[in-house]
Design a protein around this motif. Structure first.
Motif, mmCIF file in Angstrom:
data_model
loop_
_atom_site.group_PDB
_atom_site.id
_atom_site.type_symbol
_atom_site.label_atom_id
_atom_site.label_comp_id
_atom_site.label_asym_id
_atom_site.label_seq_id
_atom_site.Cartn_x
_atom_site.Cartn_y
_atom_site.Cartn_z
ATOM 1 N N GLU A 81 -8.710 -7.669 -11.221
ATOM 2 C CA GLU A 81 -9.742 -6.886 -10.547
ATOM 3 C C GLU A 81 -11.034 -7.660 -10.661
ATOM 4 O O GLU A 81 -11.470 -7.962 -11.757
ATOM 5 C CB GLU A 81 -9.867 -5.509 -11.173
ATOM 6 C CG GLU A 81 -8.692 -4.627 -10.851
ATOM 7 C CD GLU A 81 -8.965 -3.196 -11.266
ATOM 8 O OE1 GLU A 81 -10.134 -2.783 -11.228
ATOM 9 O OE2 GLU A 81 -8.001 -2.530 -11.629
ATOM 10 N N ALA A 88 0.805 -7.455 6.382
ATOM 11 C CA ALA A 88 -0.179 -7.386 5.294
ATOM 12 C C ALA A 88 0.308 -8.195 4.093
ATOM 13 O O ALA A 88 -0.459 -8.942 3.484
ATOM 14 C CB ALA A 88 -0.438 -5.938 4.902
ATOM 15 N N GLU A 89 1.586 -8.068 3.784
ATOM 16 C CA GLU A 89 2.136 -8.810 2.638
ATOM 17 C C GLU A 89 2.119 -10.314 2.898
ATOM 18 O O GLU A 89 1.748 -11.089 2.025
ATOM 19 C CB GLU A 89 3.556 -8.328 2.358
ATOM 20 C CG GLU A 89 4.114 -8.880 1.064
ATOM 21 C CD GLU A 89 5.461 -8.283 0.723
ATOM 22 O OE1 GLU A 89 5.673 -7.088 0.982
ATOM 23 O OE2 GLU A 89 6.302 -9.034 0.205
ATOM 24 N N GLY A 146 2.961 -3.432 7.442
ATOM 25 C CA GLY A 146 3.064 -3.677 6.003
ATOM 26 C C GLY A 146 3.588 -5.080 5.711
ATOM 27 O O GLY A 146 3.105 -5.750 4.790
ATOM 28 N N THR A 168 -4.639 -3.677 10.789
ATOM 29 C CA THR A 168 -4.765 -2.807 11.969
ATOM 30 C C THR A 168 -5.741 -3.417 12.974
ATOM 31 O O THR A 168 -5.463 -3.465 14.179
ATOM 32 C CB THR A 168 -5.235 -1.392 11.552
ATOM 33 O OG1 THR A 168 -4.250 -0.836 10.684
ATOM 34 C CG2 THR A 168 -5.428 -0.496 12.762
ATOM 35 N N GLY A 176 -1.793 -11.357 3.188
ATOM 36 C CA GLY A 176 -2.693 -11.037 2.097
ATOM 37 C C GLY A 176 -3.845 -10.156 2.543
ATOM 38 O O GLY A 176 -4.743 -9.870 1.768
ATOM 39 N N LEU A 177 -3.817 -9.715 3.804
ATOM 40 C CA LEU A 177 -4.871 -8.846 4.323
ATOM 41 C C LEU A 177 -4.621 -7.406 3.894
ATOM 42 O O LEU A 177 -3.483 -7.014 3.632
ATOM 43 C CB LEU A 177 -4.895 -8.903 5.862
ATOM 44 C CG LEU A 177 -5.277 -10.223 6.504
ATOM 45 C CD1 LEU A 177 -5.072 -10.157 8.014
ATOM 46 C CD2 LEU A 177 -6.728 -10.575 6.179
ATOM 47 N N THR A 178 -5.680 -6.606 3.876
ATOM 48 C CA THR A 178 -5.525 -5.180 3.629
ATOM 49 C C THR A 178 -4.885 -4.547 4.856
ATOM 50 O O THR A 178 -4.914 -5.132 5.951
ATOM 51 C CB THR A 178 -6.888 -4.504 3.379
ATOM 52 O OG1 THR A 178 -7.667 -4.609 4.598
ATOM 53 C CG2 THR A 178 -7.633 -5.148 2.226
ATOM 54 N N THR A 179 -4.331 -3.350 4.699
ATOM 55 C CA THR A 179 -3.712 -2.689 5.849
ATOM 56 C C THR A 179 -4.749 -2.377 6.927
ATOM 57 O O THR A 179 -4.451 -2.432 8.117
ATOM 58 C CB THR A 179 -2.977 -1.403 5.418
ATOM 59 O OG1 THR A 179 -3.884 -0.579 4.681
ATOM 60 C CG2 THR A 179 -1.747 -1.727 4.588
ATOM 61 N N GLY A 180 -5.992 -2.077 6.513
ATOM 62 C CA GLY A 180 -7.055 -1.836 7.491
ATOM 63 C C GLY A 180 -7.361 -3.089 8.302
ATOM 64 O O GLY A 180 -7.546 -3.021 9.523
ATOM 65 N N ALA A 181 -7.418 -4.225 7.621
ATOM 66 C CA ALA A 181 -7.675 -5.484 8.324
ATOM 67 C C ALA A 181 -6.520 -5.830 9.252
ATOM 68 O O ALA A 181 -6.729 -6.344 10.355
ATOM 69 C CB ALA A 181 -7.919 -6.607 7.317
ATOM 70 N N ASN A 220 -4.941 -12.177 -7.179
ATOM 71 C CA ASN A 220 -4.704 -10.840 -6.635
ATOM 72 C C ASN A 220 -4.403 -9.815 -7.722
ATOM 73 O O ASN A 220 -4.626 -8.622 -7.529
ATOM 74 C CB ASN A 220 -3.573 -10.858 -5.610
ATOM 75 C CG ASN A 220 -4.028 -11.391 -4.272
ATOM 76 O OD1 ASN A 220 -5.210 -11.338 -3.940
ATOM 77 N ND2 ASN A 220 -3.103 -11.923 -3.503
#
Length: 152
Positions: A151, A55-56, A52, A66, A59-64, A148
């Protein structure tokens, strides 16, 4: 807007493009994508992180994140470590020595030359550079936060 401001803005853009090209070249030489290579730097600056936190920072998503951690772990540059008190929490622990050994050959001369260049400026000029870069980073962070929050 006067010509000097426009010229400085163009020089700043060229600086950013050249920095991207240099990091892309170093990353390719070291066997990474440019972004993966830059994210290794977060580990050198911050040390142990949670996914986490990475990610913060990135700026990547949590999936990225991983996927990124999987790639680094496969190269034995980081390892996952469960928190001793909360097994749901996983730390990503960098092998800082291995990361530095991997990247140092690509940066050693550049860092030395950069320090020599910086040393050529007067104290007053260095304060101007510090102000410019500090304000420019704030401007970029504000833009990132604005984008960010929208939307698209």
């Amino acid at each position: 807007m006067n010509d000097q401001v426009i010229q400085l803005r163009k020089l700043s853009q060229q600086y950013a493009y050249t920095a991207l090209q240099m990091h892309e070249t170093i990353a390719r030489q070291a066997g990474f994508s440019a972004t993966d290579h830059k994210y290794l730097g977060f580990f050198l600056q911050k040390g142990k992180l949670t996914a986490g936190e990475l990610a913060e920072l990135s700026g990547l998503t949590t999936g990225a994140v991983t996927g990124l951690i999987d790639r680094f772990e496969k190269k034995q540059l980081v390892k996952r470590q469960f928190d001793k008190t909360d097994r749901r929490k996983v730390f990503i622990v960098p092998d800082e020595e291995k990361i530095r050994a991997l990247l140092q050959p690509y940066y050693q001369d550049f860092q030395k030359n950069t320090e020599e260049l910086i040393a050529t400026f007067s104290a007053e000029e260095l304060r101007v550079l510090e102000t410019y870069f500090g304000q420019y980073i704030k401007l970029m962070n504000r833009t990132i936060n604005q984008l960010n929050s929208k939307e698209l």
